[in-house]
Design a protein around this motif. Sequence first.
Motif, PDB file in Angstrom:
ATOM      1  N   THR B  63      11.198 117.165  58.090  1.00 64.69           N
ATOM      2  CA  THR B  63      12.008 116.532  59.115  1.00 64.69           C
ATOM      3  C   THR B  63      11.582 117.010  60.498  1.00 64.69           C
ATOM      4  O   THR B  63      10.902 118.008  60.631  1.00 64.69           O
ATOM      5  CB  THR B  63      13.498 116.796  58.883  1.00 64.69           C
ATOM      6  N   GLY B  64      11.968 116.266  61.487  1.00 58.10           N
ATOM      7  CA  GLY B  64      11.648 116.619  62.860  1.00 58.10           C
ATOM      8  C   GLY B  64      12.886 117.066  63.602  1.00 58.10           C
ATOM      9  O   GLY B  64      14.009 116.725  63.225  1.00 58.10           O
ATOM     10  N   ILE B  65      12.678 117.845  64.647  1.00 52.92           N
ATOM     11  CA  ILE B  65      13.773 118.219  65.543  1.00 52.92           C
ATOM     12  C   ILE B  65      13.228 118.070  66.966  1.00 52.92           C
ATOM     13  O   ILE B  65      12.104 118.473  67.236  1.00 52.92           O
ATOM     14  CB  ILE B  65      14.236 119.674  65.327  1.00 52.92           C
ATOM     15  N   ASP B  66      14.035 117.488  67.818  1.00 54.76           N
ATOM     16  CA  ASP B  66      13.618 117.309  69.207  1.00 54.76           C
ATOM     17  C   ASP B  66      14.289 118.378  70.058  1.00 54.76           C
ATOM     18  O   ASP B  66      15.505 118.538  70.016  1.00 54.76           O
ATOM     19  CB  ASP B  66      14.027 115.903  69.675  1.00 54.76           C
ATOM     20  N   TRP B  67      13.478 119.093  70.807  1.00 54.07           N
ATOM     21  CA  TRP B  67      14.019 120.081  71.744  1.00 54.07           C
ATOM     22  C   TRP B  67      13.591 119.669  73.154  1.00 54.07           C
ATOM     23  O   TRP B  67      12.488 119.974  73.564  1.00 54.07           O
ATOM     24  CB  TRP B  67      13.479 121.482  71.436  1.00 54.07           C
ATOM     25  N   PRO B  68      14.450 118.945  73.865  1.00 54.42           N
ATOM     26  CA  PRO B  68      14.063 118.533  75.215  1.00 54.42           C
ATOM     27  C   PRO B  68      14.006 119.731  76.157  1.00 54.42           C
ATOM     28  O   PRO B  68      14.529 120.807  75.838  1.00 54.42           O
ATOM     29  CB  PRO B  68      15.160 117.571  75.651  1.00 54.42           C
ATOM     30  N   VAL B 108       9.872 120.501  60.451  1.00 58.56           N
ATOM     31  CA  VAL B 108      10.357 121.515  59.511  1.00 58.56           C
ATOM     32  C   VAL B 108      10.025 121.075  58.091  1.00 58.56           C
ATOM     33  O   VAL B 108      10.263 119.924  57.724  1.00 58.56           O
ATOM     34  CB  VAL B 108      11.884 121.701  59.659  1.00 58.56           C
ATOM     35  N   LEU B 156      10.074 108.030  64.111  1.00 59.12           N
ATOM     36  CA  LEU B 156      11.349 108.252  64.789  1.00 59.12           C
ATOM     37  C   LEU B 156      11.271 109.313  65.887  1.00 59.12           C
ATOM     38  O   LEU B 156      12.082 109.312  66.800  1.00 59.12           O
ATOM     39  CB  LEU B 156      12.427 108.630  63.771  1.00 59.12           C
ATOM     40  N   PHE B 157      10.344 110.261  65.786  1.00 54.86           N
ATOM     41  CA  PHE B 157      10.253 111.327  66.791  1.00 54.86           C
ATOM     42  C   PHE B 157       9.007 111.221  67.663  1.00 54.86           C
ATOM     43  O   PHE B 157       8.937 111.857  68.703  1.00 54.86           O
ATOM     44  CB  PHE B 157      10.235 112.702  66.117  1.00 54.86           C
ATOM     45  N   PRO B 180      13.328 106.488  68.353  1.00 54.47           N
ATOM     46  CA  PRO B 180      14.795 106.515  68.478  1.00 54.47           C
ATOM     47  C   PRO B 180      15.459 107.851  68.203  1.00 54.47           C
ATOM     48  O   PRO B 180      16.577 108.060  68.648  1.00 54.47           O
ATOM     49  CB  PRO B 180      15.262 105.487  67.436  1.00 54.47           C
ATOM     50  N   MET B 181      14.828 108.757  67.471  1.00 49.17           N
ATOM     51  CA  MET B 181      15.521 110.006  67.180  1.00 49.17           C
ATOM     52  C   MET B 181      15.382 111.036  68.299  1.00 49.17           C
ATOM     53  O   MET B 181      15.931 112.121  68.217  1.00 49.17           O
ATOM     54  CB  MET B 181      15.013 110.612  65.872  1.00 49.17           C
ATOM     55  N   ARG B 182      14.622 110.706  69.339  1.00 48.19           N
ATOM     56  CA  ARG B 182      14.548 111.654  70.460  1.00 48.19           C
ATOM     57  C   ARG B 182      15.888 111.716  71.174  1.00 48.19           C
ATOM     58  O   ARG B 182      16.607 110.711  71.245  1.00 48.19           O
ATOM     59  CB  ARG B 182      13.450 111.217  71.426  1.00 48.19           C
ATOM     60  N   ARG B 183      16.206 112.874  71.703  1.00 50.05           N
ATOM     61  CA  ARG B 183      17.522 113.073  72.306  1.00 50.05           C
ATOM     62  C   ARG B 183      17.701 112.201  73.547  1.00 50.05           C
ATOM     63  O   ARG B 183      18.817 111.834  73.883  1.00 50.05           O
ATOM     64  CB  ARG B 183      17.734 114.537  72.702  1.00 50.05           C
ATOM     65  N   TYR B 185      16.490 109.223  74.074  1.00 49.46           N
ATOM     66  CA  TYR B 185      16.216 107.811  73.807  1.00 49.46           C
ATOM     67  C   TYR B 185      17.364 106.946  74.332  1.00 49.46           C
ATOM     68  O   TYR B 185      18.536 107.267  74.151  1.00 49.46           O
ATOM     69  CB  TYR B 185      16.066 107.617  72.296  1.00 49.46           C
TER      70      TYR B 185
END
Lengths: 391, 225
Positions: B63-68, B108, B156-157, B180-183, B185
């Motif tokens: 999975t991905g996680i976005d950290w702006p 991750v 998505l990321f 779309p899954m970016r914070r 977006y």
Amino acid sequence: MSVSDLSAPAAGSPGSRVRAVHDSFHGDLLEVSMGPHHPSTHGVFRMIVTLDGETIVKLKPVFGYLHRNHEKLGENVTYLGSMPYTDRLDYLSSMTNNWAYALAVEKLAGQAVPERAEYVRVILAELTRLLNHTCLAGFLMQDCGCSGTPLMYAFREREYILDLFESLSGSRMMCNYQRFGGCRVDPSADWLAGAQKLTDRYGVFLDEFETLLTGNEIIMARTQGVGKLPPALAIGAGVTGPMLRASGVNYDLRKVDAYGVYPRFDFRVPLGDHGDVYDRYMIRVLEMRESIKILQQALAGLPGGPIMDPKAKLRSFRPKAGEAYGRIEGPKGEIGFYLLSDGSPNPYRYRIRPPSFINLTILEDMCLGHTVADAVIILGSVDIVLGEVDR
Amino acid sequence: METPEQIRDRLLARFPGAEITVVPNPGTDAQHSLLLGAAHARALAEFLRDDATLRLDQCSNVTGIDWPEKEIVETTKVATPDPANPAGPPKVVEQKTKRLQLGCLEVVYHLYSISLRHGPVILRLRTGNRTDQAAVPSLTPVWRSCEFQEREVFDLFGVTFHGHPDLRRILMWDEFADHPMRRDYVEPDDYEWEPTPHGTVLEKAKAHYPAPPPAAVAPAKGATP
């Protein structure tokens, strides 16, 4: 140019372009788009199948027709707010989806669950497994061409289980029943008597169902040796659940992770020998027999006490910062939830590990060399629900 | 099973130049993860898969996680001697420092061993930033199960996976431009790009597509020039 060259996508190609071969040995390759509204695809699933004559030389699944970005929705509501959405993932097994999500949140927040709730969860999860596997067997037979009869038998039994779910949770399919630290309502004595009656009777139904199907010569001829999945490939490709065990890999999260109260029950893990479509059907039947055993033990040993942990918090629930991955053995495989908390009421990251999506990774490998009609039953034996595949 | 620290030490002994950090998990679960540098990620993953004591043969979840980018304000208390009364108690002044935490995208991986029945070992890969260096090495050649899941993270990321055999969008359609899954977006007003004539959609559409200048308005039907 050989057929094997065609099955591997060229570097940099979009993956679905096929060059037709014109020589005296090959006819033109035919690209067929199966779905998304083909009845055998169990929803809006699409496969781009490349055929040499009737033989599949390439198969690319296409997803996303039911995509609604469930994970983004989950990040914009509270932890409890996601619970009803999990029902809509795999809408045949909402109870196990609820449980997997509740388990992940309980792991994240360090929330305890009372014993009675653990037993009720096991009872509901095993009823869900009965429901799911019965329907799968019915659908698979429908895909094989046994039009109607097995599916209608399966759906009749499914309704009995759904009646139980409805009387407990208020909804047949969208149950929204589990909570963090227990279950929403306590099952009454009448409900438990109904569940006991169904459990006692289910073996009789399975006998009838198996008499119709298991030893049937046409079904054996149709499904044996089709869509073989070698164990090494299954493990590497992340295949879980009955599909993995049909390939002979002994891995059941109820035994491995021993979550809930499963270690207290005596049951076996059925394993397949060949990993073909017939084994995948047979595994489901054998798992239903084991589920009945678990149900008998759980109903007999159901303790009293509260159904919710008194310290459980539903409103203004804010787990402290951290991450957790909770997974259970759903009817379709390992359903897991990965949650990342930053201490706010909404999860910072909410991820679902969808078993039927990942089980489709090796669909092409299983179908190569078979015909289109075989691809239909191979897909049927994978057991997908598009609500979960596309999320 | 070995702790992440033990795994890190063993990996460092085997791959001396590799960057491996243990990322602590402050939650009650306390499953710490290993952050791998991009240069050695593929080799390290292969080692984890084939090592006799670990045998992490299944990558269960990707999975991905976005950290702006985030501005972090840190408040520190500094004690300075009071100029008016040097012998007295020091004066405590709060100092606020601002620093910019650079954004990144994180991928991750949850690894389990089916043959040895243990896990998870959690791997993390981080991109350089969220724009022009949003790439990590693909682990699909190591674990086949990453194939669709990495495509999903790409879709998505917006993380590019170097070495992925078939990196295409998987859930969104091919023509879709954003992730779309970016914070950060922002959803388009209307996915069909045709503002519907009612409610909030129309209001948003007006902001995007201002009314044409009056000269361009076509004369009404029947009007004589």
